[in-house]
Design a protein around this motif. Structure first.
Motif, PDB file in Angstrom:
ATOM      1  N   GLY A   1       1.043  -1.304  -0.113  1.00  0.00           N
ATOM      2  CA  GLY A   1       0.041   0.081   0.021  1.00  0.00           C
ATOM      3  C   GLY A   1       0.907   1.441  -0.037  1.00  0.00           C
ATOM      4  O   GLY A   1       0.765   2.258  -0.537  1.00  0.00           O
ATOM      5  N   LEU A   2       2.065   1.322   0.567  1.00  0.00           N
ATOM      6  CA  LEU A   2       2.998   2.445   0.775  1.00  0.00           C
ATOM      7  C   LEU A   2       3.525   2.532  -0.565  1.00  0.00           C
ATOM      8  O   LEU A   2       3.725   3.644  -0.907  1.00  0.00           O
ATOM      9  N   LEU A   3       3.868   1.433  -1.276  1.00  0.00           N
ATOM     10  CA  LEU A   3       4.479   1.464  -2.577  1.00  0.00           C
ATOM     11  C   LEU A   3       3.309   2.012  -3.398  1.00  0.00           C
ATOM     12  O   LEU A   3       3.651   2.985  -4.250  1.00  0.00           O
ATOM     13  N   HIS A   4       2.005   1.835  -3.499  1.00  0.00           N
ATOM     14  CA  HIS A   4       1.155   2.177  -4.208  1.00  0.00           C
ATOM     15  C   HIS A   4       0.765   3.631  -4.038  1.00  0.00           C
ATOM     16  O   HIS A   4       0.765   4.748  -5.108  1.00  0.00           O
ATOM     17  N   ALA A   5       1.067   4.392  -2.924  1.00  0.00           N
ATOM     18  CA  ALA A   5       0.952   5.513  -2.552  1.00  0.00           C
ATOM     19  C   ALA A   5       2.251   6.443  -3.165  1.00  0.00           C
ATOM     20  O   ALA A   5       1.886   7.377  -3.810  1.00  0.00           O
ATOM     21  N   LEU A   6       3.275   5.856  -3.032  1.00  0.00           N
ATOM     22  CA  LEU A   6       4.321   6.576  -3.829  1.00  0.00           C
ATOM     23  C   LEU A   6       4.358   6.503  -5.424  1.00  0.00           C
ATOM     24  O   LEU A   6       4.460   7.371  -5.893  1.00  0.00           O
TER      25      LEU A   6
ATOM     26  N   ALA B   1       3.006   9.652  -9.973  1.00  0.00           N
ATOM     27  CA  ALA B   1       1.968   9.964 -11.160  1.00  0.00           C
ATOM     28  C   ALA B   1       1.531  11.614 -10.905  1.00  0.00           C
ATOM     29  O   ALA B   1       0.569  11.810 -11.915  1.00  0.00           O
ATOM     30  N   GLY B   2       1.916  12.234 -10.121  1.00  0.00           N
ATOM     31  CA  GLY B   2       1.368  13.789  -9.953  1.00  0.00           C
ATOM     32  C   GLY B   2       0.479  14.057  -8.979  1.00  0.00           C
ATOM     33  O   GLY B   2       0.035  15.075  -8.693  1.00  0.00           O
ATOM     34  N   VAL B   3      -0.153  13.051  -8.090  1.00  0.00           N
ATOM     35  CA  VAL B   3      -1.201  13.368  -7.101  1.00  0.00           C
ATOM     36  C   VAL B   3      -0.578  12.963  -5.799  1.00  0.00           C
ATOM     37  O   VAL B   3      -0.293  11.889  -5.465  1.00  0.00           O
ATOM     38  N   THR B   4      -0.390  13.814  -4.837  1.00  0.00           N
ATOM     39  CA  THR B   4       0.033  13.439  -3.531  1.00  0.00           C
ATOM     40  C   THR B   4      -1.149  13.086  -2.629  1.00  0.00           C
ATOM     41  O   THR B   4      -1.786  13.701  -2.372  1.00  0.00           O
ATOM     42  N   PRO B   5      -1.035  12.061  -2.233  1.00  0.00           N
ATOM     43  CA  PRO B   5      -1.834  11.171  -1.404  1.00  0.00           C
ATOM     44  C   PRO B   5      -2.083  11.904   0.061  1.00  0.00           C
ATOM     45  O   PRO B   5      -1.128  12.538   0.464  1.00  0.00           O
TER      46      PRO B   5
ATOM     47  N   GLY C   1      -0.833  11.161   5.985  1.00  0.00           N
ATOM     48  CA  GLY C   1      -1.064  10.775   7.499  1.00  0.00           C
ATOM     49  C   GLY C   1      -2.186   9.589   7.482  1.00  0.00           C
ATOM     50  O   GLY C   1      -1.993   8.628   8.026  1.00  0.00           O
ATOM     51  N   ALA C   2      -3.163   9.644   6.282  1.00  0.00           N
ATOM     52  CA  ALA C   2      -4.113   8.419   6.359  1.00  0.00           C
ATOM     53  C   ALA C   2      -3.447   7.270   6.078  1.00  0.00           C
ATOM     54  O   ALA C   2      -3.846   6.265   6.361  1.00  0.00           O
ATOM     55  N   VAL C   3      -2.357   7.280   4.793  1.00  0.00           N
ATOM     56  CA  VAL C   3      -1.905   6.344   4.446  1.00  0.00           C
ATOM     57  C   VAL C   3      -0.796   5.536   5.496  1.00  0.00           C
ATOM     58  O   VAL C   3      -1.114   4.077   5.972  1.00  0.00           O
ATOM     59  N   TRP C   4      -0.201   6.444   6.400  1.00  0.00           N
ATOM     60  CA  TRP C   4       0.448   5.435   7.613  1.00  0.00           C
ATOM     61  C   TRP C   4      -0.428   5.241   8.419  1.00  0.00           C
ATOM     62  O   TRP C   4      -0.187   4.096   9.141  1.00  0.00           O
ATOM     63  N   GLY C   5      -1.489   5.821   8.848  1.00  0.00           N
ATOM     64  CA  GLY C   5      -2.479   5.492   9.817  1.00  0.00           C
ATOM     65  C   GLY C   5      -3.085   4.058   9.381  1.00  0.00           C
ATOM     66  O   GLY C   5      -3.127   3.229  10.178  1.00  0.00           O
TER      67      GLY C   5
ATOM     68  N   GLU D   1     -12.828  22.355   3.869  1.00  0.00           N
ATOM     69  CA  GLU D   1     -12.899  21.489   2.821  1.00  0.00           C
ATOM     70  C   GLU D   1     -11.934  20.658   2.457  1.00  0.00           C
ATOM     71  O   GLU D   1     -10.560  21.230   2.538  1.00  0.00           O
ATOM     72  N   ALA D   2     -12.052  19.343   2.162  1.00  0.00           N
ATOM     73  CA  ALA D   2     -10.967  18.459   1.735  1.00  0.00           C
ATOM     74  C   ALA D   2     -10.988  18.396   0.247  1.00  0.00           C
ATOM     75  O   ALA D   2     -11.903  17.965  -0.195  1.00  0.00           O
ATOM     76  N   PRO D   3      -9.990  18.633  -0.328  1.00  0.00           N
ATOM     77  CA  PRO D   3      -9.779  18.533  -1.931  1.00  0.00           C
ATOM     78  C   PRO D   3      -9.925  17.133  -2.252  1.00  0.00           C
ATOM     79  O   PRO D   3      -8.979  16.403  -1.439  1.00  0.00           O
ATOM     80  N   THR D   4     -10.494  16.761  -3.065  1.00  0.00           N
ATOM     81  CA  THR D   4     -10.549  15.352  -3.649  1.00  0.00           C
ATOM     82  C   THR D   4      -9.218  15.084  -4.256  1.00  0.00           C
ATOM     83  O   THR D   4      -9.071  15.729  -5.313  1.00  0.00           O
ATOM     84  N   ARG D   5      -8.351  14.191  -3.796  1.00  0.00           N
ATOM     85  CA  ARG D   5      -7.057  14.148  -4.681  1.00  0.00           C
ATOM     86  C   ARG D   5      -7.608  12.901  -5.855  1.00  0.00           C
ATOM     87  O   ARG D   5      -7.420  11.867  -5.428  1.00  0.00           O
ATOM     88  N   ARG D   6      -7.653  13.520  -6.877  1.00  0.00           N
ATOM     89  CA  ARG D   6      -8.047  12.483  -7.860  1.00  0.00           C
ATOM     90  C   ARG D   6      -6.845  12.473  -8.972  1.00  0.00           C
ATOM     91  O   ARG D   6      -6.400  13.314  -9.301  1.00  0.00           O
ATOM     92  N   LEU D   7      -6.699  11.252  -9.412  1.00  0.00           N
ATOM     93  CA  LEU D   7      -5.784  10.856 -10.451  1.00  0.00           C
ATOM     94  C   LEU D   7      -6.471  10.768 -11.681  1.00  0.00           C
ATOM     95  O   LEU D   7      -7.608  10.469 -11.905  1.00  0.00           O
TER      96      LEU D   7
END
Lengths: 245, 530
Positions: free
Chosen positions: A118-123, A128-132, A135-139, B488-494
């Motif tokens: 899951g951590l790898l997928h977040a990376l 790909a240009g979207v920062t997840p 905090g929720a990922v580590w949680g 507001e939480a921005p929806t982080r969308r790919l």
């Protein structure tokens, strides 16, 4: 402590020296990788939602969490007992607690590696240009490790009860499935107190309501730690009882 | 023989020892389970509990104002959540709002220390709702659950119903039809869950039960009647919102209870007697509150005549009408449906305590056969404020000699946007009795007039429930509204249309890493074999 570290290293090495660990890792990474793409598509590209699915919102997560720990822990005590290796271990200058904790931590470390997909997928999503929402990922990852820790403890407990690894694995898989479907059973009953009792021990809910949304709550973390400690305690007592058989 | 006896003694001792160990182990396990249960219980207590919100947008942290409201709950509040699949095109954004509402409710439940009891009902996405969900729905008196679902907060008989769409969250439909322009997906405009829930909790937690005296005897809407033209539904809704409703017939010599906060006249068909009119006027002048839905009666002693005193005039002739869409796509006149007005946000006053929540939620108010109202001359220091105005293209349809209507705009019939609801607030004209005086509140007379006689009839209450309750709460000066800063939480969308983005995840995540593991496994196997 020295005894614990020795057991931990020995068990971790044992896990990675066998074919089972690598097979499980290949299955886990491939499955999680493919499913992550499915989650991304069904959530219309919402990366936080897709990562929540990966860390506990999906059936696949709970299937892996319920099945993998018993496969890792089934041999840890029962096989050693059957092959007569446990006697050597019990007569070595290490305590029963160190033996159980070492084995438990080795199994949980392996599961932490499984969930690092899951951590790898977040990376990869970040690449790909979207920062997840990190905090929720580590949680989510921490919660997944705690869930696995609990299931490793029950697996170890089952392994300490029998000399047959398959029986230990079967017993703990059944127990894990019961734990996972417990909330569904709770929804079927009309009794208030049964629902309340189920809510108190609902593992799925304890994970989803806190870690999965990026909250580390001492009550929820304590829930996992306390129940894990209970099963480890039972496993230690059971191991101790073997000395008298 | 001696050897045999000795062996038997050993075996017996061994069995005893085993039994002892077994008992000790069982006891230890049972004690450990009890200790675990106790430990989890202790860990849940507020004294030792700590939580860290790791999320980037701090969406799992409640506003201090919300925490304050939750801390003020003295009696348990039950929250029944009925979430259903949202209607197209809101499936995705609706599910997102539902998810956030679930998380928020969980958070609030934890923060309340058990005072907020949240129950998520299984209403069955495809199958039947669960028996428990149905039973609770019956207890709460919910007729139907709209698409997307709703949240009901209740304490004893009081309840607050919050709809997902318009209540907890605002959606924008975007453009789902490519024929009408470029495709724009539906989006979550705002999630107001925390504010809405905190407001509802405060309303329930506050022990303010104003008495509403519903005046009967003028052949208006009867609070005992449950058919379309009764007012039983309004009474139920008011009671569920924490009002105490009593029916009073002034013509029979009954008097208003001493603690009456609001008097209500619903669609009076006959004028009040002079003594009854005097009772009403005296009550309202002395800081009383009055809700009027203007009836068919006109002339001296009618509600329409009595409200003139407070600066609101009822236009004596004509019903507000407007063209209605025809099946052919155009607009048509000449049908009684022209008297049905659906008033949206453009017909609602801005910055008004009654209409602002309706405007925000995108709700409408429905009125039929409304009489137009005009601003009169209020007493000194008083203010008359417009509440509802008819839509564009309205006209005042005048009655023929036989009192019938042609519902067609003819020469001589005034056209424009007519006011159909007014509210007036003015300093009390007479001394306020001690039993009605409230600490910290300025003695003030409030009057709310709706030109539509059926606005509070049973058949209209389900559509106008929120409007009516807001009006009554304004009259009772019960303002529980809480304003929280928007988060507001921005929806982080790919961007899924970008093939490179997905290809990277696919190749690395689903293939490369598993293959590396496979290779590592093979190397280990080969080395061990060697």
């Amino acid at each position: 402590m020295r005894g614990f570290l020795a057991i931990y290293r020995r068990e971790l090495g044992g896990i990675f020296m066998g074919p089972l660990a690598w097979t499980l890792l290949v299955i886990a990474y491939a499955l999680q990788g493919l499913l992550f793409l499915v989650y991304l598509k069904t959530s219309q590209g919402d990366v936080d939602l897709a990562l929540r699915f990966a860390f506990g919102e999906s059936w696949a997560f709970w299937a892996l969490a319920a099945l993998f720990p018993p496969l890792l822990t089934m041999r840890m005590i029962s096989e050693e007992s059957r092959m007569g290796l446990l006697e050597y271990l019990l007569t070595a200058p290490v305590t029963d607690v160190a033996v159980v904790l070492g084995k438990f931590c080795a199994a949980t470390t392996f599961m932490a590696l499984v969930w690092s997909a899951g951590l790898l997928h977040a990376l990869l999503v970040m690449r790909a240009g979207v920062t997840p929402d990190w905090g929720a990922v580590w949680g989510g990852w921490l919660g997944a490790v705690l869930v696995s820790g609990l299931f490793c403890a029950t697996g170890l407990c089952a392994s300490s009860f029998t000399n047959t690894p398959v029986v230990a694995a079967f017993g703990s898989i059944v127990a894990h499935l019961l734990i996972v479907i417990l909330p569904l059973l709770g929804a079927l009953t009309e009794s208030e107190w049964i629902r309340a009792a189920i809510a108190r021990v609902d593992v799925v809910d304890h994970h989803k309501a806190s870690f999965l949304v990026g909250v580390v709550d001492s009550a929820y973390a304590g829930f996992f730690l306390v129940w894990t400690a209970l099963f480890l305690f039972v496993a230690t007592r059971s191991l101790e009882a073997r000395r008298w058989r | 023989m001696a050897l045999k006896e000795s062996n038997m003694a050993d075996a017996s001792m061994s069995r005893g020892q085993r039994l002892l160990i077994g008992v000790r182990v069982s006891l230890a396990v049972m004690l450990a389970i009890a200790a675990a249960l106790l430990a989890t219980r202790i860990l849940e207590s507020r004294l030792v509990r700590a939580r860290w919100d790791l999320s980037t947008d701090a969406l799992n942290t409640l506003d201090p104002l919300t925490k304050n409201v939750l801390g003020r709950i003295e009696e348990d509040i039950t929250v029944d959540v009925y979430f259903t699949p949202p209607e197209p095109p809101f499936q995705v954004v609706g599910a997102e709002a539902q998810d956030r509402a679930r998380r928020l409710l969980r958070l609030m439940g934890d923060e309340s220390g058990g005072r907020l009891r949240v129950e998520f009902h299984d209403v069955g996405e495809r199958g039947k709702p669960s028996a428990r969900a149905e039973a609770r729905r019956g207890e709460l008196g919910l007729a139907a659950i709209e698409a997307g679902g709703l949240v009901v907060l209740s304490r004893e008989r009081r309840k607050e119903v919050l709809r997902l769409r318009g209540g907890l969250a605002d959606f924008d439909a975007g453009n789902p039809d490519p024929r009408l322009g470029p495709y724009v997906p539906a989006r979550l405009v705002a999630f107001r869950g925390e504010e809405t829930l905190a407001t509802a909790i405060l309303a329930l937690a506050t022990d303010d039960t104003p008495t509403v005296a519903l005046l009967v005897g003028q052949a208006g809407l009867d609070p005992r009647r449950t058919d379309d033209f009764g007012a039983a539904q309004l009474v139920r809704e008011l009671e569920a919102d924490g009002f105490r409703v009593v029916s009073i017939d002034l013509e029979k010599g009954q008097s208003l209870p001493a603690d009456t906060r609001i008097v209500v006249t619903l669609s009076d068909a006959q004028p009040f007697s002079a003594s009854a009119a005097e009772v009403i006027t005296k009550f309202v002048d002395a800081g009383g509150r009055w809700f009027v839905s203007v009836g068919a009666a006109s002339g001296a002693g009618t509600a329409a005549e009595l409200v003139r005193r407070y600066g609101i005039e009822v236009v004596p002739r004509g019903i507000v009408a407007r063209p209605v869409p025809s099946l052919g796509g155009g607009m048509m006149q000449g049908t009684p449906a022209c008297a049905d007005l659906s008033i949206g946000s453009d017909g609602m006053a801005a910055q008004n305590p009654v209409t602002t929540p309706l405007r925000t939620a995108g709700r409408r108010v429905y009125v039929r056969s409304a009489r137009a109202l005009k601003r009169g001359t209020p007493p000194a220091g008083g203010a008359v404020m417009e509440v509802l105005r008819s839509p564009d293209g309205s006209w005042l349809d005048l009655e023929a000699a036989d009192r019938s209507h042609d519902w067609t705009r003819t020469a001589g019939e005034e056209e424009g946007r007519f006011v159909v609801a007014f509210q007036a607030a003015l300093p009390a004209l007479a001394a306020v009795p001690a039993e009605r005086r409230r600490e910290g509140e300025r003695p003030e007379t409030r009057v709310f007039v709706v030109g539509a006689p059926e606005i509070a009839a049973n058949w209209m209450v389900p559509q106008n429930r929120d409007f009516l309750l807001l009006a009554f709460n304004w009259l009772a000066a019960r303002d529980h509204r809480i304003a929280l800063a928007r988060r507001e939480a921005p929806t982080r969308r790919l961007d899924l249309s970008d093939p490179e983005a997905l290809a990277g995840i696919y190749l690395l995540g689903a293939w490369l890493v598993p293959l590396l593991c496979l290779a590592a496994g093979l190397v280990v196997w080969w080395r061990r074999r060697a």
